[in-house]
Design a protein around this motif. Structure first.
Motif, PDB file in Angstrom:
ATOM      1  N   UNK A 408     -13.018  -9.483  11.080  1.00  0.00           N
ATOM      2  CA  UNK A 408     -14.198 -10.174  11.607  1.00  0.00           C
ATOM      3  C   UNK A 408     -14.524  -9.717  13.024  1.00  0.00           C
ATOM      4  N   UNK A 409     -13.483  -9.424  13.814  1.00  0.00           N
ATOM      5  CA  UNK A 409     -13.708  -8.960  15.183  1.00  0.00           C
ATOM      6  C   UNK A 409     -14.546  -7.690  15.197  1.00  0.00           C
ATOM      7  N   UNK A 410     -14.129  -6.722  14.411  1.00  0.00           N
ATOM      8  CA  UNK A 410     -14.794  -5.424  14.456  1.00  0.00           C
ATOM      9  C   UNK A 410     -16.110  -5.409  13.692  1.00  0.00           C
ATOM     10  N   UNK A 411     -16.183  -6.147  12.580  1.00  0.00           N
ATOM     11  CA  UNK A 411     -17.419  -6.123  11.794  1.00  0.00           C
ATOM     12  C   UNK A 411     -18.524  -6.951  12.448  1.00  0.00           C
ATOM     13  N   UNK A 412     -18.144  -8.027  13.133  1.00  0.00           N
ATOM     14  CA  UNK A 412     -19.162  -8.921  13.668  1.00  0.00           C
ATOM     15  C   UNK A 412     -19.275  -8.834  15.191  1.00  0.00           C
ATOM     16  N   UNK A 413     -18.152  -9.085  15.904  1.00  0.00           N
ATOM     17  CA  UNK A 413     -18.295  -9.141  17.357  1.00  0.00           C
ATOM     18  C   UNK A 413     -18.644  -7.778  17.954  1.00  0.00           C
ATOM     19  N   UNK A 414     -17.971  -6.720  17.523  1.00  0.00           N
ATOM     20  CA  UNK A 414     -18.198  -5.406  18.126  1.00  0.00           C
ATOM     21  C   UNK A 414     -19.545  -4.821  17.690  1.00  0.00           C
ATOM     22  N   UNK A 415     -19.735  -4.699  16.369  1.00  0.00           N
ATOM     23  CA  UNK A 415     -20.960  -4.072  15.863  1.00  0.00           C
ATOM     24  C   UNK A 415     -22.183  -4.914  16.218  1.00  0.00           C
ATOM     25  N   UNK A 416     -22.115  -6.214  15.918  1.00  0.00           N
ATOM     26  CA  UNK A 416     -23.234  -7.105  16.200  1.00  0.00           C
ATOM     27  C   UNK A 416     -23.473  -7.218  17.710  1.00  0.00           C
ATOM     28  N   UNK A 426     -30.523  -7.513  24.731  1.00  0.00           N
ATOM     29  CA  UNK A 426     -30.223  -8.873  25.177  1.00  0.00           C
ATOM     30  C   UNK A 426     -29.125  -8.921  26.241  1.00  0.00           C
ATOM     31  N   UNK A 427     -28.479  -7.792  26.502  1.00  0.00           N
ATOM     32  CA  UNK A 427     -27.477  -7.712  27.554  1.00  0.00           C
ATOM     33  C   UNK A 427     -26.247  -8.575  27.309  1.00  0.00           C
ATOM     34  N   UNK A 428     -25.742  -9.191  28.389  1.00  0.00           N
ATOM     35  CA  UNK A 428     -24.523  -9.998  28.307  1.00  0.00           C
ATOM     36  C   UNK A 428     -24.699 -11.156  27.328  1.00  0.00           C
ATOM     37  N   UNK A 429     -25.867 -11.774  27.319  1.00  0.00           N
ATOM     38  CA  UNK A 429     -26.125 -12.889  26.404  1.00  0.00           C
ATOM     39  C   UNK A 429     -25.973 -12.440  24.953  1.00  0.00           C
ATOM     40  N   UNK A 430     -26.453 -11.263  24.622  1.00  0.00           N
ATOM     41  CA  UNK A 430     -26.327 -10.745  23.261  1.00  0.00           C
ATOM     42  C   UNK A 430     -24.886 -10.567  22.848  1.00  0.00           C
ATOM     43  N   UNK A 431     -24.059 -10.070  23.777  1.00  0.00           N
ATOM     44  CA  UNK A 431     -22.634  -9.887  23.494  1.00  0.00           C
ATOM     45  C   UNK A 431     -21.972 -11.235  23.218  1.00  0.00           C
ATOM     46  N   UNK A 432     -22.331 -12.260  23.981  1.00  0.00           N
ATOM     47  CA  UNK A 432     -21.738 -13.589  23.800  1.00  0.00           C
ATOM     48  C   UNK A 432     -22.219 -14.257  22.511  1.00  0.00           C
ATOM     49  N   UNK A 433     -23.481 -14.063  22.143  1.00  0.00           N
ATOM     50  CA  UNK A 433     -23.969 -14.611  20.876  1.00  0.00           C
ATOM     51  C   UNK A 433     -23.234 -13.983  19.704  1.00  0.00           C
ATOM     52  N   UNK A 434     -22.978 -12.684  19.799  1.00  0.00           N
ATOM     53  CA  UNK A 434     -22.215 -12.002  18.749  1.00  0.00           C
ATOM     54  C   UNK A 434     -20.799 -12.572  18.652  1.00  0.00           C
ATOM     55  N   UNK A 435     -20.187 -12.885  19.791  1.00  0.00           N
ATOM     56  CA  UNK A 435     -18.853 -13.489  19.810  1.00  0.00           C
ATOM     57  C   UNK A 435     -18.869 -14.845  19.105  1.00  0.00           C
ATOM     58  N   UNK A 436     -19.863 -15.669  19.392  1.00  0.00           N
ATOM     59  CA  UNK A 436     -19.975 -16.980  18.748  1.00  0.00           C
ATOM     60  C   UNK A 436     -20.178 -16.843  17.245  1.00  0.00           C
TER      61      UNK A 436
END
Length: 461
Positions: A408-416, A426-436
């Motif tokens: 899930x880390x690599x398929x969603x947080x990294x790629x997304x 979306x910058x930093x916000x986009x990275x955090x939304x992907x984490x959520x």
């Protein structure tokens, strides 16, 4: 009236936090020292980030960049220490004191050797690693990062021994002793940072000296306690040199999949950090400050995720799956409730909290949006994504939880995260939304696993 108010409260605790092998008083006694420990660790991290902010945004960015790598590597041997905690807890639950001692000794030895190996590799290859991961950063940021990376590598053995000893103590329920060792190390770290950074104006070099002195002082205290004062683990110095391979295999059965998970998981976080580095120094600072503040919101929930390892481990050691199921459900609800309560208290205090970092005005609005989105998302998602896998791992279900987290880390947080943060802008916000979003997927898989029976079918001891 007071007596009448107490009775429903007590009934609720007995219903949800008491079982055949453990009651709510024991669980609270386990939890409170871990809560205090987490509060101090995260609070001191906040103070340290604020102190290094006085040395400029380049220093903050350098420390944050290297700490993302530190977390990646330190969590490898913390994962092995967690394997020791699980094995110690299960033997404690089964009543086998001799094997509790062997498990504790095996944990300290294996974690120490791994930490030394990782530290030497990082010192030997610090330049190519920095250039590969953070080559796009400015020259002053890289110079500070080089100093901090070498110093952090030297300190790994110190924190490894403290983590292994504290993990073993938590396994037998000695969370007060674990708290004291952690407080000694972390309070000394802050005191030395005040001296080296604020008074002597030594910047990143001062933080590097502080972390080494504090961690090795903590290691000495941990070993003195283990050999001279402890009455539960009963480990002798020579026990660290004679560990049966069968015991190491048990520890590694839990620890190695978790270590692999931590490498992949934090490797993904490191990759997202590289995305953020490409966005500039302000983006790095926004991510660093938001990350420090988000950890404050998670203090009680993080303490629950550590406490549940001992609670479930001892329940499984006694062969009582019903207790384990009951406690897991209760911890999940309490974890989500704590996240909601802390968010309601702290979000209105955003401006006083963020002011301790002296951030440039340009990033304050971005910080608020990132924290608000994260505070809302973590209420339903954090507990099932972090507390639940800790419980499954304590039952011996380490391989499944690790594979799930890695995928899930690599398929969603990294790629997304790359798509949202970089491609869509979306910058930093986009990275955090992907984490959520990744929390949601991972938590759903763990809930599905928990509803079945395979998670407690492993025979660890």
């Amino acid at each position: 009236m007071q007596l009448q108010a107490r009775i429903p409260h007590k009934k609720w605790l007995e219903k949800h936090l008491s079982g055949e092998g453990m009651d709510y008083r024991q669980i609270i006694a386990l939890f409170l020292p871990i809560l205090i420990d987490q509060a101090f660790i995260i609070g001191l991290n906040l103070v340290n980030t604020a102190m290094i902010s006085s040395s400029g945004m380049a220093a903050v960015s350098a420390v944050n960049m290297v700490d993302s790598l530190n977390i990646f590597l330190i969590n490898v041997f913390v994962a092995i220490a967690t394997g020791g905690t699980v094995v110690v807890a299960q033997y404690k639950g089964s009543g086998n004191d001799r094997m509790v001692s062997q498990a504790a000794a095996g944990s300290v030895t294996s974690v120490s050797l791994i930490a030394v190996g990782i530290g030497l590799l990082l010192m030997g290859f610090h330049s190519p690693i920095l250039n590969l991961l953070f080559g796009s950063a400015s020259a002053d940021v890289l110079d500070n990062a080089r100093i901090y990376m070498i110093g952090s590598s030297i300190s790994y053995l110190g924190i490894a021994v403290v983590q292994a000893v504290c993990g073993a103590l938590r396994g037998v329920g000695r969370t007060r002793a674990s708290l004291m060792l952690s407080l000694i190390m972390n309070l000394l770290y802050v005191l030395l940072n005040i001296i080296f950074i604020n008074l002597l104006d030594m910047g990143v070099l001062g933080m590097t000296l502080a972390v080494n002195i504090a961690r090795y002082a903590g290691m000495i205290c941990a070993l003195v306690y283990l050999f001279k004062l402890d009455t539960a683990l009963r480990v002798r110095a020579r026990d660290l040199l004679h560990i049966p391979l069968s015991m190491l295999r048990k520890i590694m059965f839990i620890g190695v999949p978790f270590a692999a998970e931590q490498m992949f998981f934090n490797g993904g976080k490191l990759l997202t950090q590289i995305f953020i580095v490409s966005l500039g120094t302000y983006a790095i600072a926004t991510n660093a400050i938001a990350g420090s503040l988000a950890m404050v919101f998670q203090i009680p929930a993080s303490a629950l995720s550590l406490t549940i390892v001992t609670v479930v481990g001892q329940s499984i050691g006694r062969g009582n799956v019903a207790d384990a199921r009951k406690f897991i459900k209760s911890f999940l609800w309490i974890g989500s409730g704590s996240l909601a309560l802390i968010a309601l208290i702290l979000m209105p205090l955003f401006h006083p909290l963020v002011s301790i970092f002296s951030p440039p005005p340009e990033i304050i609005d971005d910080l608020f949006i990132v924290l608000l989105v994260n505070a809302i998302a973590q209420v339903p998602l954090w507990a099932v994504s972090f507390i639940l896998p800790s419980a499954l791992r304590a039952a011996g279900d380490s391989r499944f939880t690790s594979i799930t987290s890695m995928l899930t880390m690599w398929l969603f947080r990294v790629v997304f995260g790359y798509v949202l943060g970089i491609v869509l802008g979306f910058g930093v916000l986009g990275v955090w939304i992907a984490m959520n979003s990744e929390w949601a997927v991972r938590g759903a898989v763990f809930l599905w696993r928990f509803r079945g029976e395979k998670w407690f079918a492993h025979k660890l001891i």
